[in-house]
Design a protein around this motif. Sequence first.
Motif, PDB file in Angstrom:
ATOM      1  N   GLY A  93       5.783   3.473   6.704  1.00 37.56           N
ATOM      2  CA  GLY A  93       5.166   4.158   5.579  1.00 37.56           C
ATOM      3  C   GLY A  93       4.145   3.264   4.909  1.00 37.56           C
ATOM      4  O   GLY A  93       3.616   2.327   5.514  1.00 37.56           O
ATOM      5  N   THR A  94       3.847   3.543   3.647  1.00 33.94           N
ATOM      6  CA  THR A  94       2.888   2.742   2.880  1.00 33.94           C
ATOM      7  C   THR A  94       3.483   2.401   1.524  1.00 33.94           C
ATOM      8  O   THR A  94       4.300   3.148   0.976  1.00 33.94           O
ATOM      9  CB  THR A  94       1.556   3.483   2.664  1.00 33.94           C
ATOM     10  OG1 THR A  94       1.802   4.675   1.901  1.00 33.94           O
ATOM     11  CG2 THR A  94       0.906   3.832   3.991  1.00 33.94           C
ATOM     12  N   LEU A  95       3.075   1.275   0.993  1.00 36.34           N
ATOM     13  CA  LEU A  95       3.479   0.848  -0.338  1.00 36.34           C
ATOM     14  C   LEU A  95       2.254   0.274  -1.026  1.00 36.34           C
ATOM     15  O   LEU A  95       1.640  -0.675  -0.538  1.00 36.34           O
ATOM     16  CB  LEU A  95       4.586  -0.205  -0.256  1.00 36.34           C
ATOM     17  CG  LEU A  95       5.022  -0.846  -1.579  1.00 36.34           C
ATOM     18  CD1 LEU A  95       5.526   0.198  -2.554  1.00 36.34           C
ATOM     19  CD2 LEU A  95       6.086  -1.910  -1.334  1.00 36.34           C
ATOM     20  N   SER A  96       1.893   0.860  -2.149  1.00 36.18           N
ATOM     21  CA  SER A  96       0.711   0.392  -2.884  1.00 36.18           C
ATOM     22  C   SER A  96       1.139  -0.204  -4.218  1.00 36.18           C
ATOM     23  O   SER A  96       1.951   0.378  -4.949  1.00 36.18           O
ATOM     24  CB  SER A  96      -0.279   1.533  -3.109  1.00 36.18           C
ATOM     25  OG  SER A  96       0.345   2.625  -3.743  1.00 36.18           O
ATOM     26  N   ILE A  97       0.608  -1.379  -4.500  1.00 31.29           N
ATOM     27  CA  ILE A  97       0.974  -2.140  -5.697  1.00 31.29           C
ATOM     28  C   ILE A  97      -0.294  -2.468  -6.472  1.00 31.29           C
ATOM     29  O   ILE A  97      -1.300  -2.881  -5.891  1.00 31.29           O
ATOM     30  CB  ILE A  97       1.669  -3.453  -5.309  1.00 31.29           C
ATOM     31  CG1 ILE A  97       2.918  -3.171  -4.463  1.00 31.29           C
ATOM     32  CG2 ILE A  97       2.035  -4.265  -6.540  1.00 31.29           C
ATOM     33  CD1 ILE A  97       3.326  -4.357  -3.631  1.00 31.29           C
ATOM     34  N   ALA A  98      -0.238  -2.301  -7.786  1.00 30.01           N
ATOM     35  CA  ALA A  98      -1.339  -2.722  -8.648  1.00 30.01           C
ATOM     36  C   ALA A  98      -0.828  -3.839  -9.551  1.00 30.01           C
ATOM     37  O   ALA A  98       0.254  -3.726 -10.143  1.00 30.01           O
ATOM     38  CB  ALA A  98      -1.847  -1.559  -9.489  1.00 30.01           C
ATOM     39  N   THR A  99      -1.596  -4.910  -9.640  1.00 30.56           N
ATOM     40  CA  THR A  99      -1.136  -6.041 -10.445  1.00 30.56           C
ATOM     41  C   THR A  99      -2.310  -6.905 -10.890  1.00 30.56           C
ATOM     42  O   THR A  99      -3.461  -6.639 -10.548  1.00 30.56           O
ATOM     43  CB  THR A  99      -0.107  -6.878  -9.657  1.00 30.56           C
ATOM     44  OG1 THR A  99       0.514  -7.803 -10.539  1.00 30.56           O
ATOM     45  CG2 THR A  99      -0.755  -7.613  -8.488  1.00 30.56           C
ATOM     46  N   THR A 100      -2.010  -7.938 -11.659  1.00 26.77           N
ATOM     47  CA  THR A 100      -3.037  -8.867 -12.132  1.00 26.77           C
ATOM     48  C   THR A 100      -3.143 -10.050 -11.177  1.00 26.77           C
ATOM     49  O   THR A 100      -2.288 -10.253 -10.313  1.00 26.77           O
ATOM     50  CB  THR A 100      -2.681  -9.396 -13.534  1.00 26.77           C
ATOM     51  OG1 THR A 100      -1.429 -10.089 -13.458  1.00 26.77           O
ATOM     52  CG2 THR A 100      -2.579  -8.258 -14.533  1.00 26.77           C
ATOM     53  N   HIS A 101      -4.168 -10.860 -11.400  1.00 19.92           N
ATOM     54  CA  HIS A 101      -4.379 -12.029 -10.557  1.00 19.92           C
ATOM     55  C   HIS A 101      -3.195 -12.991 -10.633  1.00 19.92           C
ATOM     56  O   HIS A 101      -2.762 -13.549  -9.619  1.00 19.92           O
ATOM     57  CB  HIS A 101      -5.651 -12.769 -10.986  1.00 19.92           C
ATOM     58  CG  HIS A 101      -5.804 -14.115 -10.345  1.00 19.92           C
ATOM     59  ND1 HIS A 101      -5.326 -15.275 -10.924  1.00 19.92           N
ATOM     60  CD2 HIS A 101      -6.341 -14.484  -9.164  1.00 19.92           C
ATOM     61  CE1 HIS A 101      -5.571 -16.296 -10.131  1.00 19.92           C
ATOM     62  NE2 HIS A 101      -6.182 -15.855  -9.059  1.00 19.92           N
ATOM     63  N   THR A 102      -2.644 -13.193 -11.830  1.00 18.06           N
ATOM     64  CA  THR A 102      -1.546 -14.146 -11.986  1.00 18.06           C
ATOM     65  C   THR A 102      -0.354 -13.790 -11.113  1.00 18.06           C
ATOM     66  O   THR A 102       0.220 -14.642 -10.428  1.00 18.06           O
ATOM     67  CB  THR A 102      -1.114 -14.227 -13.463  1.00 18.06           C
ATOM     68  OG1 THR A 102      -2.226 -14.663 -14.249  1.00 18.06           O
ATOM     69  CG2 THR A 102       0.035 -15.205 -13.640  1.00 18.06           C
TER      70      THR A 102
END
Length: 328
Positions: free
Chosen positions: A93-102
């Motif tokens: 499947g797929t897993l999408s993550i949004a996050t900051t540089h840190t």
Amino acid sequence: MKLQQLKYIWEVSRHELNVSATAESLYTSQPGISKQIRMLEDELGVQIFQRSGKHLTEITPAGKAIVKMAGEILDKVENVRLIANEFSDKDRGTLSIATTHTQARYLLPSVISEFIGRYPDVALHMHQGTPVQISEAASKGKVDIAIATEALELFENLIMLPCYRWNRSVIVKHDHPLAINEASGEKLTLEGLAEYPIVTYVFGFTGRSQLDDAFNEKGYEPKVVFTAADADVIKTYVKLGIGVGIVASMAFDADIDKELVAIDASHLFASSTTKIGLRRGTILRGFMYEFIELFAPHLDKALVDQALNTRKNDEIEQLFAGVELPFH
């Protein structure tokens, strides 16, 4: 009424009523979308959008209720797909993550490495942005998981799962007076820190609000001369002598940052909490639960499910009241 028509009105509402932008994002034609919206309005007997010539200008009161329900229906359809995929092929499947540089630079590499080792057939997509962008992406279903310290609370349909606590370090060059004072046993103070130009995070990034609150509470005006979203950029400008750096302690590595000294500042600033944001009503696949637990071991499936079943964010606070979060 067709599912496609509901998708069109939902996407048009998300693209600020710009039918051309909607058509481009859906790889279809503008006239086709407009025609389907008209057909839906004719079938329902109400206008969903107000128009000025060929342009949509606003969503009608009836349209707001219809668009909201369309979004809920589309969410349920997506959940049906997720359930089917979980039973037909658990490891793909797929897993999408949004996050900051840190998070992406300092906390996630080992987690992602372990996750890919367990699930080589899961396509992992990482999106970086501001905390608001990250939270909005999760709120609108563009990503599965948001990981941030700021802004998640701005979106009511996000469930926030506390992952870990962290604090800050002051970074300076070895010959800086603060480094010399630290070596001689003199404790760092806000008053002493306020004497120097400061290089730190952009407001709204990585717990910046706690930094400002600490100075304001003591009546000091920090001389912030340079801001950035990236701790590595901050360290670069500290090396250039632009100012004293204040970064998340996890962003300093003594082996890599040999030109700099880190001074613990946890006694000066309140700790921050990094959280995972999940859209309310989301169906998580097995590998998504595993990713969350790899990132925050106390967030096992049972606890995550309890949080997903809560109706209000204050219920989540009660749920985690007795959980001791790790420090990074």
